[in-house]
Design an enzyme around this catalytic site. Structure first.
Site, PDB file in Angstrom:
ATOM      1  N   LYS A  39      34.318  37.850  53.994  1.00 29.24           N
ATOM      2  CA  LYS A  39      33.644  36.860  53.150  1.00 29.24           C
ATOM      3  C   LYS A  39      32.697  35.982  53.986  1.00 29.24           C
ATOM      4  O   LYS A  39      32.730  36.020  55.217  1.00 29.24           O
ATOM      5  CB  LYS A  39      34.705  36.018  52.437  1.00 29.24           C
ATOM      6  CG  LYS A  39      35.599  36.822  51.468  1.00 29.24           C
ATOM      7  CD  LYS A  39      36.608  35.885  50.804  1.00 29.24           C
ATOM      8  CE  LYS A  39      37.642  36.645  49.979  1.00 29.24           C
ATOM      9  NZ  LYS A  39      38.646  35.708  49.400  1.00 29.24           N
ATOM     10  N   TYR A  80      34.773  39.449  40.627  1.00 28.60           N
ATOM     11  CA  TYR A  80      35.978  38.647  40.392  1.00 28.60           C
ATOM     12  C   TYR A  80      36.302  38.482  38.903  1.00 28.60           C
ATOM     13  O   TYR A  80      36.962  37.511  38.523  1.00 28.60           O
ATOM     14  CB  TYR A  80      35.827  37.274  41.052  1.00 28.60           C
ATOM     15  CG  TYR A  80      36.140  37.272  42.540  1.00 28.60           C
ATOM     16  CD1 TYR A  80      37.342  37.808  43.031  1.00 28.60           C
ATOM     17  CD2 TYR A  80      35.269  36.712  43.458  1.00 28.60           C
ATOM     18  CE1 TYR A  80      37.641  37.788  44.383  1.00 28.60           C
ATOM     19  CE2 TYR A  80      35.563  36.684  44.820  1.00 28.60           C
ATOM     20  CZ  TYR A  80      36.758  37.227  45.268  1.00 28.60           C
ATOM     21  OH  TYR A  80      37.067  37.197  46.621  1.00 28.60           O
ATOM     22  N   PHE A  95      40.062  28.109  39.469  1.00 24.60           N
ATOM     23  CA  PHE A  95      39.320  28.195  40.729  1.00 24.60           C
ATOM     24  C   PHE A  95      38.149  29.160  40.652  1.00 24.60           C
ATOM     25  O   PHE A  95      37.458  29.387  41.651  1.00 24.60           O
ATOM     26  CB  PHE A  95      40.263  28.598  41.874  1.00 24.60           C
ATOM     27  CG  PHE A  95      41.021  29.889  41.666  1.00 24.60           C
ATOM     28  CD1 PHE A  95      40.418  31.128  41.893  1.00 24.60           C
ATOM     29  CD2 PHE A  95      42.341  29.864  41.228  1.00 24.60           C
ATOM     30  CE1 PHE A  95      41.117  32.310  41.708  1.00 24.60           C
ATOM     31  CE2 PHE A  95      43.044  31.050  41.037  1.00 24.60           C
ATOM     32  CZ  PHE A  95      42.423  32.270  41.271  1.00 24.60           C
ATOM     33  N   ARG A 103      45.959  46.000  52.721  1.00 29.56           N
ATOM     34  CA  ARG A 103      46.533  44.755  52.154  1.00 29.56           C
ATOM     35  C   ARG A 103      47.554  44.148  53.119  1.00 29.56           C
ATOM     36  O   ARG A 103      47.605  42.932  53.303  1.00 29.56           O
ATOM     37  CB  ARG A 103      47.205  45.029  50.796  1.00 29.56           C
ATOM     38  CG  ARG A 103      46.276  45.202  49.625  1.00 29.56           C
ATOM     39  CD  ARG A 103      45.472  43.979  49.257  1.00 29.56           C
ATOM     40  NE  ARG A 103      46.228  42.868  48.714  1.00 29.56           N
ATOM     41  CZ  ARG A 103      45.676  41.847  48.055  1.00 29.56           C
ATOM     42  NH1 ARG A 103      44.355  41.802  47.857  1.00 29.56           N
ATOM     43  NH2 ARG A 103      46.396  40.867  47.613  1.00 29.56           N
ATOM     44  N   THR A 109      47.722  36.060  50.124  1.00 29.80           N
ATOM     45  CA  THR A 109      46.542  35.352  49.615  1.00 29.80           C
ATOM     46  C   THR A 109      46.460  33.933  50.159  1.00 29.80           C
ATOM     47  O   THR A 109      45.387  33.469  50.543  1.00 29.80           O
ATOM     48  CB  THR A 109      46.596  35.309  48.073  1.00 29.80           C
ATOM     49  OG1 THR A 109      46.654  36.657  47.595  1.00 29.80           O
ATOM     50  CG2 THR A 109      45.388  34.604  47.486  1.00 29.80           C
ATOM     51  N   ARG A 127      44.601  37.071  57.835  1.00 33.37           N
ATOM     52  CA  ARG A 127      44.664  35.679  57.348  1.00 33.37           C
ATOM     53  C   ARG A 127      45.648  34.855  58.151  1.00 33.37           C
ATOM     54  O   ARG A 127      45.414  33.663  58.421  1.00 33.37           O
ATOM     55  CB  ARG A 127      45.024  35.672  55.862  1.00 33.37           C
ATOM     56  CG  ARG A 127      43.872  36.133  54.965  1.00 33.37           C
ATOM     57  CD  ARG A 127      44.352  36.376  53.560  1.00 33.37           C
ATOM     58  NE  ARG A 127      43.259  36.686  52.631  1.00 33.37           N
ATOM     59  CZ  ARG A 127      43.436  37.258  51.446  1.00 33.37           C
ATOM     60  NH1 ARG A 127      44.658  37.585  51.039  1.00 33.37           N
ATOM     61  NH2 ARG A 127      42.400  37.505  50.671  1.00 33.37           N
ATOM     62  N   ASN A 147      39.774  32.163  52.862  1.00 35.54           N
ATOM     63  CA  ASN A 147      40.767  33.088  53.425  1.00 35.54           C
ATOM     64  C   ASN A 147      40.142  34.366  53.976  1.00 35.54           C
ATOM     65  O   ASN A 147      40.825  35.385  54.110  1.00 35.54           O
ATOM     66  CB  ASN A 147      41.899  33.350  52.432  1.00 35.54           C
ATOM     67  CG  ASN A 147      41.433  34.059  51.180  1.00 35.54           C
ATOM     68  OD1 ASN A 147      40.267  34.429  51.065  1.00 35.54           O
ATOM     69  ND2 ASN A 147      42.349  34.267  50.246  1.00 35.54           N
ATOM     70  N   HIS A 152      38.581  39.948  51.621  1.00 35.09           N
ATOM     71  CA  HIS A 152      39.022  40.507  50.343  1.00 35.09           C
ATOM     72  C   HIS A 152      39.410  41.958  50.582  1.00 35.09           C
ATOM     73  O   HIS A 152      38.770  42.652  51.369  1.00 35.09           O
ATOM     74  CB  HIS A 152      37.889  40.465  49.308  1.00 35.09           C
ATOM     75  CG  HIS A 152      38.186  41.295  48.096  1.00 35.09           C
ATOM     76  ND1 HIS A 152      38.878  40.801  47.012  1.00 35.09           N
ATOM     77  CD2 HIS A 152      37.935  42.607  47.811  1.00 35.09           C
ATOM     78  CE1 HIS A 152      39.025  41.772  46.111  1.00 35.09           C
ATOM     79  NE2 HIS A 152      38.462  42.875  46.566  1.00 35.09           N
ATOM     80  N   GLU A 175      35.933  48.627  42.382  1.00 38.95           N
ATOM     81  CA  GLU A 175      35.230  47.816  43.387  1.00 38.95           C
ATOM     82  C   GLU A 175      34.308  48.674  44.257  1.00 38.95           C
ATOM     83  O   GLU A 175      33.200  48.254  44.604  1.00 38.95           O
ATOM     84  CB  GLU A 175      36.245  47.062  44.252  1.00 38.95           C
ATOM     85  CG  GLU A 175      36.967  45.978  43.466  1.00 38.95           C
ATOM     86  CD  GLU A 175      38.048  45.261  44.263  1.00 38.95           C
ATOM     87  OE1 GLU A 175      38.581  44.263  43.759  1.00 38.95           O
ATOM     88  OE2 GLU A 175      38.370  45.694  45.394  1.00 38.95           O
TER      89      GLU A 175
HETATM   90  P1  DAT Z   1      43.590  38.196  47.096  1.00 41.72           P
HETATM   91  O1  DAT Z   1      42.250  37.807  47.691  1.00 41.72           O
HETATM   92  O2  DAT Z   1      44.690  38.105  48.118  1.00 41.72           O
HETATM   93  O3  DAT Z   1      43.563  39.535  46.397  1.00 41.72           O
HETATM   94  P2  DAT Z   1      43.662  36.997  44.432  1.00 41.72           P
HETATM   95  O4  DAT Z   1      43.081  38.281  43.941  1.00 41.72           O
HETATM   96  O5  DAT Z   1      44.883  36.486  43.764  1.00 41.72           O
HETATM   97  O6  DAT Z   1      43.959  37.081  46.011  1.00 41.72           O
HETATM   98  O7  DAT Z   1      42.569  35.859  44.354  1.00 41.72           O
HETATM   99  C1  DAT Z   1      41.224  36.136  44.718  1.00 41.72           C
HETATM  100  C2  DAT Z   1      40.718  34.996  45.549  1.00 41.72           C
HETATM  101  O8  DAT Z   1      40.677  33.824  44.759  1.00 41.72           O
HETATM  102  C3  DAT Z   1      41.570  34.622  46.751  1.00 41.72           C
HETATM  103  O9  DAT Z   1      41.309  35.431  47.889  1.00 41.72           O
HETATM  104  C4  DAT Z   1      41.175  33.196  46.983  1.00 41.72           C
HETATM  105  C5  DAT Z   1      40.937  32.677  45.582  1.00 41.72           C
HETATM  106  N1  DAT Z   1      42.119  31.992  45.055  1.00 41.72           N
HETATM  107  C6  DAT Z   1      43.252  32.564  44.593  1.00 41.72           C
HETATM  108  N2  DAT Z   1      44.131  31.644  44.198  1.00 41.72           N
HETATM  109  C7  DAT Z   1      43.534  30.446  44.410  1.00 41.72           C
HETATM  110  C8  DAT Z   1      43.906  29.097  44.206  1.00 41.72           C
HETATM  111  N3  DAT Z   1      45.107  28.769  43.714  1.00 41.72           N
HETATM  112  N4  DAT Z   1      43.010  28.126  44.540  1.00 41.72           N
HETATM  113  C9  DAT Z   1      41.807  28.434  45.051  1.00 41.72           C
HETATM  114  N5  DAT Z   1      41.382  29.693  45.271  1.00 41.72           N
HETATM  115  C10 DAT Z   1      42.235  30.675  44.963  1.00 41.72           C
HETATM  116 MG    MG Z   2      42.681  40.151  44.673  1.00 45.09          MG
END
Ligand code: DAT
Ligand code: MG
Length: 152
Positions: free
Chosen positions: A10, A50, A58, A86, A92, A103, A113, A116, A127
Site C-alpha cells: 500500500k 474494496y 472506515f 495471508r 489485520t 505487519r 497496515n 493487502h 482481484e
Molecule cells: P485485511 O487487509 O487483513 O484483509 P480487511 O479485509 O478486514 O483486512 O480490511 C481491509 C482493510 O480495511 C484493512 O487492511 C485495513 C482497513 N480496516 C479494517 N478494519 C478497520 C478498522 N476497524 N478501522 C480502520 N481501518 C480498518
Molecule cells: Mg481483506
C-alpha cells in the site's frame, strides 16, 4: 494446489521504502512473481477493490488512503499461495500480528497496515482480474526443482 494471490504494498509501504523488503520476503519463501506494477489508482478503482467494505465506517478513509499515492501490485503464485501469503502478512490489526509477519514487523496501526492480500480463491480471482486485466505470466524457474520438488 497451485494458487495465485493478489498482493498490494500500500502507499505507506512505498513511502516508507519497504517495497523491496516486502517483495524479498515472498521471493525468499519461494513464491513466484507472475505480475508486478507500480500504480496510482483513482477513487472509482479503489471502491471496486474494496467493494465488500462499502458499508463499513472506515470505508471512506480506506479509499482515501489507498488512493493517496502510488502502490505496488503483484501477483504471486505457488502451492497454497493464498493462505501462505495471508500467514506471512499477519493479522489485520497490527497489534495482533505476530512478530515475523510483515505487519507484525513493520506496522502499528490498522489504517496503515502496509499490505493487502487476497483472502480466498474467489477473492483472489476477482482481484487478479481487476488489477491484472492484461493477465499474469507463466514461466519456469531454474530453482523450481529445489523449491517445489523434482516433479515441478
Ligand atoms: P485485511 O487487509 O487483513 O484483509 P480487511 O479485509 O478486514 O483486512 O480490511 C481491509 C482493510 O480495511 C484493512 O487492511 C485495513 C482497513 N480496516 C479494517 N478494519 C478497520 C478498522 N476497524 N478501522 C480502520 N481501518 C480498518
Ligand atoms: Mg481483506
Amino acid at each position: 494446489m497451485t494458487e495465485r494471490s493478489l498482493v498490494l504494498v500500500k502507499p505507506d509501504g512505498v513511502q516508507r521504502l519497504l517495497v523491496g523488503r516486502v517483495i524479498a520476503r515472498f521471493e525468499d519463501r519461494g513464491l513466484r512473481l507472475v505480475g508486478l506494477k507500480l500504480v496510482h489508482v483513482d477513487r472509482d478503482f479503489a471502491e471496486r477493490h474494496y467493494a465488500v467494505h462499502r458499508e463499513q465506517p472506515f470505508f471512506a478513509g480506506l479509499v482515501a488512503f489507498i488512493t493517496s499515492g502510488p502502490l505496488v501490485a503483484m501477483a504471486l503464485e505457488g502451492p497454497n499461495a493464498i493462505s501462505v501469503v495471508r500467514a506471512m502478512v499477519g493479522a489485520t490489526r497490527p497489534w495482533e500480528s505476530a512478530p515475523g509477519t510483515i505487519r507484525g514487523d513493520f506496522a502499528l496501526e490498522v489504517g496503515q497496515n502496509l499490505i493487502h492480500a487476497s483472502d480466498g480463491p474467489e477473492t483472489a480471482a476477482a482481484e487478479l482480474a481487476l488489477w491484472f486485466p492484461e493477465g499474469t505470466l507463466s514461466y519456469p524457474r531454474e530453482i523450481d526443482r529445489w523449491v517445489l520438488g523434482p516433479a515441478s
